[in-house]
Design a protein around this motif. Sequence first.
Motif, mmCIF file in Angstrom:
data_model
loop_
_atom_site.group_PDB
_atom_site.id
_atom_site.type_symbol
_atom_site.label_atom_id
_atom_site.label_comp_id
_atom_site.label_asym_id
_atom_site.label_seq_id
_atom_site.Cartn_x
_atom_site.Cartn_y
_atom_site.Cartn_z
ATOM 1 N N ALA A 19 0.967 -3.057 54.111
ATOM 2 C CA ALA A 19 -0.284 -2.270 52.838
ATOM 3 C C ALA A 19 0.299 -1.982 51.973
ATOM 4 N N LEU A 20 1.587 -0.734 51.829
ATOM 5 C CA LEU A 20 1.696 -0.625 51.016
ATOM 6 C C LEU A 20 2.889 -1.864 49.991
ATOM 7 N N ILE A 21 2.570 -2.767 49.554
ATOM 8 C CA ILE A 21 3.307 -3.919 49.075
ATOM 9 C C ILE A 21 2.556 -4.587 48.394
ATOM 10 N N LEU A 22 0.779 -4.649 49.178
ATOM 11 C CA LEU A 22 -0.070 -5.497 49.022
ATOM 12 C C LEU A 22 -0.483 -6.008 47.451
ATOM 13 N N PRO A 23 -1.134 -4.837 47.086
ATOM 14 C CA PRO A 23 -1.193 -4.133 45.401
ATOM 15 C C PRO A 23 -0.552 -4.708 44.503
ATOM 16 N N ALA A 24 1.194 -5.217 45.052
ATOM 17 C CA ALA A 24 2.095 -5.519 43.572
ATOM 18 C C ALA A 24 1.867 -6.662 44.244
ATOM 19 N N VAL A 25 1.595 -6.978 45.177
ATOM 20 C CA VAL A 25 1.673 -8.823 45.746
ATOM 21 C C VAL A 25 0.697 -9.570 45.047
ATOM 22 N N LEU A 26 -0.563 -8.962 45.686
ATOM 23 C CA LEU A 26 -1.656 -9.593 44.735
ATOM 24 C C LEU A 26 -1.628 -9.241 42.729
ATOM 25 N N LEU A 27 -1.356 -8.306 42.394
ATOM 26 C CA LEU A 27 -0.887 -8.300 41.451
ATOM 27 C C LEU A 27 0.588 -9.689 40.249
ATOM 28 N N GLU A 28 1.360 -10.080 41.215
ATOM 29 C CA GLU A 28 1.923 -10.678 41.354
ATOM 30 C C GLU A 28 1.579 -12.263 40.828
ATOM 31 N N THR A 29 1.225 -12.762 42.263
ATOM 32 C CA THR A 29 0.045 -13.734 42.376
ATOM 33 C C THR A 29 -0.483 -14.045 41.029
ATOM 34 N N VAL A 30 -1.164 -13.243 40.471
ATOM 35 C CA VAL A 30 -2.596 -13.063 39.492
ATOM 36 C C VAL A 30 -1.841 -13.630 38.384
ATOM 37 N N VAL A 31 -0.431 -13.016 38.013
ATOM 38 C CA VAL A 31 0.738 -12.620 36.803
ATOM 39 C C VAL A 31 0.866 -14.176 37.156
ATOM 40 N N HIS A 32 1.349 -14.838 38.170
ATOM 41 C CA HIS A 32 2.660 -15.752 38.143
ATOM 42 C C HIS A 32 1.575 -17.061 38.464
ATOM 43 N N LEU A 33 0.717 -17.413 39.749
ATOM 44 C CA LEU A 33 0.094 -18.961 39.890
ATOM 45 C C LEU A 33 -0.865 -18.348 38.860
ATOM 46 N N PRO A 35 -1.442 -18.571 35.640
ATOM 47 C CA PRO A 35 -0.859 -19.619 34.184
ATOM 48 C C PRO A 35 -0.303 -20.523 35.057
ATOM 49 N N ILE A 36 0.104 -20.309 36.292
ATOM 50 C CA ILE A 36 0.510 -22.118 36.313
ATOM 51 C C ILE A 36 -1.003 -23.138 37.248
ATOM 52 N N LEU A 37 -1.662 -22.528 37.101
ATOM 53 C CA LEU A 37 -2.627 -23.439 37.801
ATOM 54 C C LEU A 37 -3.869 -23.892 36.573
ATOM 55 N N ALA A 38 -3.848 -22.903 35.580
ATOM 56 C CA ALA A 38 -4.298 -22.769 34.355
ATOM 57 C C ALA A 38 -3.443 -24.363 33.814
ATOM 58 N N GLY A 39 -1.982 -24.047 33.841
ATOM 59 C CA GLY A 39 -1.030 -25.148 32.982
ATOM 60 C C GLY A 39 -0.857 -26.666 33.660
ATOM 61 N N GLY A 280 2.071 -32.109 26.469
ATOM 62 C CA GLY A 280 2.872 -30.212 26.735
ATOM 63 C C GLY A 280 3.013 -29.674 27.986
ATOM 64 N N SER A 281 1.875 -29.754 28.619
ATOM 65 C CA SER A 281 1.352 -28.756 29.272
ATOM 66 C C SER A 281 2.104 -29.944 30.651
ATOM 67 N N ALA A 282 2.044 -31.179 31.103
ATOM 68 C CA ALA A 282 2.213 -32.345 31.463
ATOM 69 C C ALA A 282 3.804 -32.011 31.991
ATOM 70 N N MET A 283 4.114 -32.014 30.043
ATOM 71 C CA MET A 283 6.193 -31.819 30.736
ATOM 72 C C MET A 283 6.131 -30.626 31.153
ATOM 73 N N ASN A 284 5.746 -29.777 31.151
ATOM 74 C CA ASN A 284 5.848 -28.341 31.482
ATOM 75 C C ASN A 284 5.827 -28.720 33.263
ATOM 76 N N VAL A 285 4.504 -29.113 33.374
ATOM 77 C CA VAL A 285 4.695 -29.872 35.260
ATOM 78 C C VAL A 285 5.730 -30.027 35.601
ATOM 79 N N LEU A 286 5.579 -30.950 34.681
ATOM 80 C CA LEU A 286 7.339 -32.115 35.394
ATOM 81 C C LEU A 286 8.409 -31.140 35.242
#
Length: 309
Positions: A19-33, A35-39, A280-286
């Motif tokens: 429960a203590l690390i859940l907020p950090a995990v959710l925030l990291e997921t939003v921050v990292h995941l 942009p990846i999905l958008a790319g 450019g996004s396709a190259m980035n995904v590759l």
Amino acid sequence: MGRESTRANRRRGRLLPYALILPAVLLETVVHLGPILAGIWTSLTRLTQLNIRDWTGAPVVWWDNYRSGLDPSGPIGGVLWETFLRTVAFTVLVVAASWALGMMAAYLVNTEFRGRAAFRALFLVPFAMPTFVTVIGWSFVFDRDDGALNHLLVDQTGVLDERPFWLIGGNAFWAMVVVAAWRLWPFAFLMLLAALRNVPGELYEAGVLDGASRWQQFRRITLPVIRPVNAVVILIMGLWSFNEFTVPYVLFGPQPPESATLLASLIYEHSFVNFNMGLGSAMNVLVLLFLMGVSVWYVRTFLPRTHDA
């Protein structure tokens, strides 16, 4: 009731860390995941400066960008594959040079001598300086007319008869390797020095009693003991070097010479110079898929062995 209360308390105790690390995990997921999905979505579209305002409504071309990038016979794919091989060569050279310099420096200051603390601080200067300051300084060194390198090689020592161009043509690649390695090797030095400090002195004493030379001690004692740190350092430096963008951008500008164009620079060119964000996004995904695959292989190949050392 007492037993049920005890079980509930134990259950809450087990869940509390999560429960203590859940907020950090959710925030990291939003921050990292996010942009990846958008790319990934952008890589499936023909997103240009004409429809950037409504990027979610850009025409969907599905796998066309990937086909263009992976076709070695096409104009885009041919350049991408050539740049990929150049980036791999750049990564190998930079990591090898940085590791060698870092290991030599760490081995030097790991011994007792006067002024050791000053050397440690001096060796960290390239890593502490801002990257753009470092690269701009090196650009003056490599300048053809007034640069310190040509002044040394031509005017002072006479090693060369003519002043070569270091920042254009084939020399641009080697100039970029030198700058990147000079900026990165203090990181290897810092990590390897910490690892060397933890090698038990008794092992070296036993090696001396067995008649082992300094090289044999290094190869058979030092390297096996610090193998876990070595593996992590090489992996991190490899990922950093493969994604290098700042050094060529500051050293050569938005469009570096062909011999100094890395994958990050090529992606930037297609995305923000030619404004073909979908390609450019396709190259980035590759690149992302390639690095993920290499990282998984590297971890499975090298890191498990460290526990057996």
